[in-house]
Write an enzyme that holds these catalytic residues in place. Structure first.
Site, PDB file in Angstrom:
ATOM      1  N   ARG A 136       0.853  -1.186   0.000  1.00  0.00           N
ATOM      2  CA  ARG A 136       0.000   0.000   0.000  1.00  0.00           C
ATOM      3  C   ARG A 136       0.890   1.237   0.000  1.00  0.00           C
ATOM      4  O   ARG A 136       1.674   1.438   0.923  1.00  0.00           O
ATOM      5  CB  ARG A 136      -0.902   0.003   1.239  1.00  0.00           C
ATOM      6  CG  ARG A 136      -1.687   1.287   1.406  1.00  0.00           C
ATOM      7  CD  ARG A 136      -2.603   1.285   2.636  1.00  0.00           C
ATOM      8  NE  ARG A 136      -3.295   2.568   2.720  1.00  0.00           N
ATOM      9  CZ  ARG A 136      -3.161   3.449   3.709  1.00  0.00           C
ATOM     10  NH1 ARG A 136      -2.390   3.189   4.747  1.00  0.00           N
ATOM     11  NH2 ARG A 136      -3.800   4.600   3.673  1.00  0.00           N
ATOM     12  N   HIS A 139      -2.872  10.989   0.628  1.00  0.00           N
ATOM     13  CA  HIS A 139      -2.324  10.814   1.973  1.00  0.00           C
ATOM     14  C   HIS A 139      -1.660  12.132   2.378  1.00  0.00           C
ATOM     15  O   HIS A 139      -0.443  12.211   2.538  1.00  0.00           O
ATOM     16  CB  HIS A 139      -1.359   9.626   2.021  1.00  0.00           C
ATOM     17  CG  HIS A 139      -1.057   9.104   3.404  1.00  0.00           C
ATOM     18  ND1 HIS A 139      -1.191   7.771   3.750  1.00  0.00           N
ATOM     19  CD2 HIS A 139      -0.633   9.726   4.532  1.00  0.00           C
ATOM     20  CE1 HIS A 139      -0.841   7.607   5.022  1.00  0.00           C
ATOM     21  NE2 HIS A 139      -0.497   8.780   5.523  1.00  0.00           N
ATOM     22  N   GLU A 150      -7.445   8.725   6.198  1.00  0.00           N
ATOM     23  CA  GLU A 150      -7.742   9.384   7.471  1.00  0.00           C
ATOM     24  C   GLU A 150      -8.317  10.791   7.335  1.00  0.00           C
ATOM     25  O   GLU A 150      -7.644  11.790   7.635  1.00  0.00           O
ATOM     26  CB  GLU A 150      -6.481   9.433   8.342  1.00  0.00           C
ATOM     27  CG  GLU A 150      -5.937   8.067   8.705  1.00  0.00           C
ATOM     28  CD  GLU A 150      -4.773   8.138   9.680  1.00  0.00           C
ATOM     29  OE1 GLU A 150      -4.297   9.238   9.969  1.00  0.00           O
ATOM     30  OE2 GLU A 150      -4.359   7.074  10.149  1.00  0.00           O
ATOM     31  N   ASN A 182      -6.790   2.364  10.043  1.00  0.00           N
ATOM     32  CA  ASN A 182      -5.441   2.544  10.567  1.00  0.00           C
ATOM     33  C   ASN A 182      -5.555   2.550  12.073  1.00  0.00           C
ATOM     34  O   ASN A 182      -6.270   3.371  12.651  1.00  0.00           O
ATOM     35  CB  ASN A 182      -4.835   3.870  10.107  1.00  0.00           C
ATOM     36  CG  ASN A 182      -4.614   3.909   8.605  1.00  0.00           C
ATOM     37  OD1 ASN A 182      -4.705   2.872   7.934  1.00  0.00           O
ATOM     38  ND2 ASN A 182      -4.328   5.076   8.077  1.00  0.00           N
ATOM     39  N   TYR A 234      -3.633   2.230  15.909  1.00  0.00           N
ATOM     40  CA  TYR A 234      -2.401   2.304  16.694  1.00  0.00           C
ATOM     41  C   TYR A 234      -2.645   2.189  18.189  1.00  0.00           C
ATOM     42  O   TYR A 234      -2.152   1.305  18.845  1.00  0.00           O
ATOM     43  CB  TYR A 234      -1.662   3.625  16.404  1.00  0.00           C
ATOM     44  CG  TYR A 234      -1.116   3.689  14.993  1.00  0.00           C
ATOM     45  CD1 TYR A 234       0.178   3.267  14.711  1.00  0.00           C
ATOM     46  CD2 TYR A 234      -1.912   4.132  13.935  1.00  0.00           C
ATOM     47  CE1 TYR A 234       0.673   3.304  13.412  1.00  0.00           C
ATOM     48  CE2 TYR A 234      -1.421   4.171  12.638  1.00  0.00           C
ATOM     49  CZ  TYR A 234      -0.132   3.750  12.380  1.00  0.00           C
ATOM     50  OH  TYR A 234       0.351   3.777  11.104  1.00  0.00           O
ATOM     51  N   GLU A 269      -3.132   0.117   8.233  1.00  0.00           N
ATOM     52  CA  GLU A 269      -1.902   0.507   8.939  1.00  0.00           C
ATOM     53  C   GLU A 269      -1.974  -0.001  10.368  1.00  0.00           C
ATOM     54  O   GLU A 269      -3.023   0.084  11.003  1.00  0.00           O
ATOM     55  CB  GLU A 269      -1.747   2.041   9.044  1.00  0.00           C
ATOM     56  CG  GLU A 269      -1.363   2.748   7.784  1.00  0.00           C
ATOM     57  CD  GLU A 269      -1.256   4.270   7.989  1.00  0.00           C
ATOM     58  OE1 GLU A 269      -1.003   4.719   9.126  1.00  0.00           O
ATOM     59  OE2 GLU A 269      -1.437   4.986   7.003  1.00  0.00           O
TER      60      GLU A 269
HETATM   61  C1  GBH Z   1      -1.025   7.387  10.709  1.00  0.00           C
HETATM   62  O1  GBH Z   1      -2.047   8.067  11.374  1.00  0.00           O
HETATM   63  C2  GBH Z   1      -0.706   8.049   9.390  1.00  0.00           C
HETATM   64  O2  GBH Z   1      -1.573   7.576   8.371  1.00  0.00           O
HETATM   65  C3  GBH Z   1       0.737   7.856   8.969  1.00  0.00           C
HETATM   66  O3  GBH Z   1       1.049   8.712   7.923  1.00  0.00           O
HETATM   67  C4  GBH Z   1       1.653   8.083  10.150  1.00  0.00           C
HETATM   68  O4  GBH Z   1       3.007   7.972   9.808  1.00  0.00           O
HETATM   69  C5  GBH Z   1       1.292   7.079  11.215  1.00  0.00           C
HETATM   70  O5  GBH Z   1      -0.013   7.323  11.616  1.00  0.00           O
HETATM   71  C6  GBH Z   1       2.133   7.187  12.475  1.00  0.00           C
HETATM   72  O6  GBH Z   1       1.880   8.390  13.136  1.00  0.00           O
HETATM   73  O7  GBH Z   1      -2.167  15.595  17.534  1.00  0.00           O
HETATM   74  O8  GBH Z   1       0.235  15.406  17.421  1.00  0.00           O
HETATM   75  O9  GBH Z   1      -0.963  14.215  19.123  1.00  0.00           O
HETATM   76  C7  GBH Z   1      -2.341   7.611  12.683  1.00  0.00           C
HETATM   77  C8  GBH Z   1      -3.380   8.496  13.323  1.00  0.00           C
HETATM   78  C9  GBH Z   1      -1.690   9.808  14.418  1.00  0.00           C
HETATM   79  C10 GBH Z   1      -4.024  10.069  14.877  1.00  0.00           C
HETATM   80  C11 GBH Z   1      -1.382  10.667  15.601  1.00  0.00           C
HETATM   81  C12 GBH Z   1      -3.679  10.875  16.084  1.00  0.00           C
HETATM   82  C13 GBH Z   1      -2.163  12.424  17.056  1.00  0.00           C
HETATM   83  C14 GBH Z   1      -1.089  13.430  16.655  1.00  0.00           C
HETATM   84  N1  GBH Z   1      -2.968   9.134  14.530  1.00  0.00           N
HETATM   85  N2  GBH Z   1      -2.455  11.596  15.887  1.00  0.00           N
HETATM   86  S1  GBH Z   1      -0.994  14.755  17.766  1.00  0.00           S
END
Ligand code: GBH
Length: 489
Positions: free
Chosen positions: A84, A129, A174, A316, A318, A386
């Protein structure tokens, strides 16, 4: 036996897809080469270097524009069935508009696609993206109601050139991060920080833009080439802080604010925005003196146009949190979408902290997330597009190995319960430009040496472990790689 525990012998189904994911701005580099136009991340890193933790840029990044053959070699080493990646809109359409197509950009993606197909790796393309052409941002970007037309024009160029060979498309990665982080706060380009306003205007426009790109694929390209078109959302696992009704309702409200505002219009039975959120924002807006609600509802015609426009639910995933109204503090601006719902979040001290501040490892979070989606939308096909762990670097990445093993065990729990999970993409193939965190946080199965002009990629322990999982279709908690020499099997 509790959920997420390792149970020997459970296998992923034969048709379950294993892949890895990346994104254009995070890996490609070559930011102004061969006719590429400027995008909002180029603009941000060049005009506001202090916004990036290490004052770095994606100008070179992993240099995948020149090193895509090595990237494909790594995919072969891992043994993945699918890759992807995303397309850079301004590499294909330098001005953002479809009046001029940059042939060198098309050529780059053709080369990458052909290299993947040569080795039977299925390409899955994300059209967007986060790297919007800068000119479109100057015209308002995702806040301009015409953005749907611009996106549809871009999508047509993409489908025209690639849908003969690419059978899987994701329109947008996202929408919550595009809208809330980019326009409603200031943690992604263009750092607009129009709290309680920007995310809602964007939410409406992006749903319509996605639907336009979907209908175009579905009406014109799917009949000709087959294939599928979907939409990817960031979904964290959320659980109530206590068993109280208030805390359970807080999970629902947080769900609406964080992702269902983007996915309900497409996946819910009736379409449109979540009802409670619409009511809350209308009520708050009135109390704040706004002559109309900050969240503008769709017309019935728009609702019908958007509903049902995705062949799968891309997620996605995490991290996770516990939700309760009792945790709400007045740290948020007024107006803001967090103030609209008045829900707060916390995490447990027992959850391992990743390198990224927002990222703690919640036990069994993949399973919880799959259940949240299934409870909301039924047996929709799901791809985890992801999932992965951030560290500060180093080859011996035990925490990442543990994270992948737990996540995939948790995915097996979901499969055991009949959840329609069809595939899993690790984030990420290699370390890359982690947005405002620059290169300080590493998500790669392969480590990238940024001091080396060759951007040498070296497999971490997690790369060997993921490879073994793909090969055996099982999670062996005791597997230890025999050597640190990677080969293509
Ligand atoms: C993914 O999003 C992205 O699709 C990817 O590009 C990225 O590299 C990967 O995460 C790792 O971060 O407001 O500063 O606290 C994940 C979604 C990312 C959503 C972090 C919440 C909080 C950032 N999450 N975000 S912050």
């Amino acid at each position: 036996l509790t959920c997420g525990e390792v149970r020997q012998g459970r296998k992923f189904p034969d048709d379950f897809v294993f892949g890895v994911a990346t994104a254009s701005y995070q890996i490609e580099g070559a930011w102004d080469e061969d006719g590429k136009g400027e995008n909002i991340w180029d603009y941000l890193v060049h005009t506001n270097p202090d916004a990036i933790a290490d004052r770095s840029t994606g100008d070179v990044a992993c240099d995948s524009y020149h090193k895509y053959k090595r990237d494909v070699e790594m995919l072969r080493e891992l043994g993945v069935g699918s890759y992807r990646f995303s397309l850079s809109w301004s590499r294909i359409l330098p001005s953002g508009f479809a009046n001029h197509v940059n042939e060198a950009g098309i050529q780059y993606y053709n080369n990458l696609i052909d290299e993947l197909l040569k080795y039977n790796i299925d390409p899955i393309i994300t059209l967007y993206h986060w790297d919007l052409p800068q000119k479109l941002q100057e015209l308002g970007g995702w806040l301009n109601p015409l953005v749907g037309d611009w996106f549809e024009d871009y999508a047509r160029v993409v489908y025209e050139h690639f849908s003969d060979r690419v059978k899987s498309f994701i329109t947008i990665n996202e929408p919550a991060q595009v809208c809330y982080e980019g326009y409603g706060t200031d943690t992604k380009a263009p750092l607009l920080n129009a709290t309680g306003i920007g995310e809602y205007i964007c939410a409406r426009n992006i749903a319509l833009a996605h639907a336009k790109a979907y209908h175009l694929y579905n009406n014109v390209y799917k009949p000709k080439y087959g294939g599928e078109c979907g939409y990817t959302f960031a979904v964290d696992s959320t659980a109530p802080l206590t068993d109280s009704e208030e805390d359970k309702y807080a999970v629902e409200l947080l769900t609406q604010q964080q992702w269902a505002i983007y996915s309900d219009p497409v996946f819910s039975k009736d379409g449109g925005f979540p009802k409670e959120l619409l009511e809350l924002v209308a009520k708050k807006s009135a109390a704040q003196g706004f002559p109309r609600s900050r969240l503008i509802d769709f017309t019935e015609e728009e609702k019908a146009y958007i509903r049902g426009t995705s062949d799968f639910f891309g997620v996605n995933h995490y991290s996770g949190s516990l939700a309760s109204p009792s945790l709400y503090t007045s740290q948020y601006a007024v107006p803001s979408s967090m103030d609209d719902i008045e829900v707060g979040q916390t995490v447990s001290d027992d959850w391992l902290q990743a390198a990224s501040s927002w990222f703690q490892k919640m036990p069994n979070s993949v399973y919880i997330t799959m259940k949240l989606i299934q409870n909301r939308y039924g047996d929709v096909p799901i791809y985890i597009t992801e999932n992965g762990w951030s560290s500060y670097g180093g080859i011996d990445d035990e925490d990442r190995v543990d994270y992948y093993r737990s996540a995939l065990e948790s995915a097996l729990d979901a499969l055991d319960e009949g959840i329609n999970l069809k595939g899993y993409y690790a984030w990420s193939l290699m370390d890359n430009f982690e947005w405002l965190a620059g290169y300080t946080e590493r998500f790669g199965l392969y480590q990238v040496d940024y001091d080396d002009p060759e951007r040498t990629r070296t497999p971490r322990k997690s790369a060997f472990v993921y490879k073994h999982i793909i090969k055996t279709r099982m999670v062996d908690p005791d597997y230890e790689p025999e050597s640190n020499v990677m080969t293509i099997d």
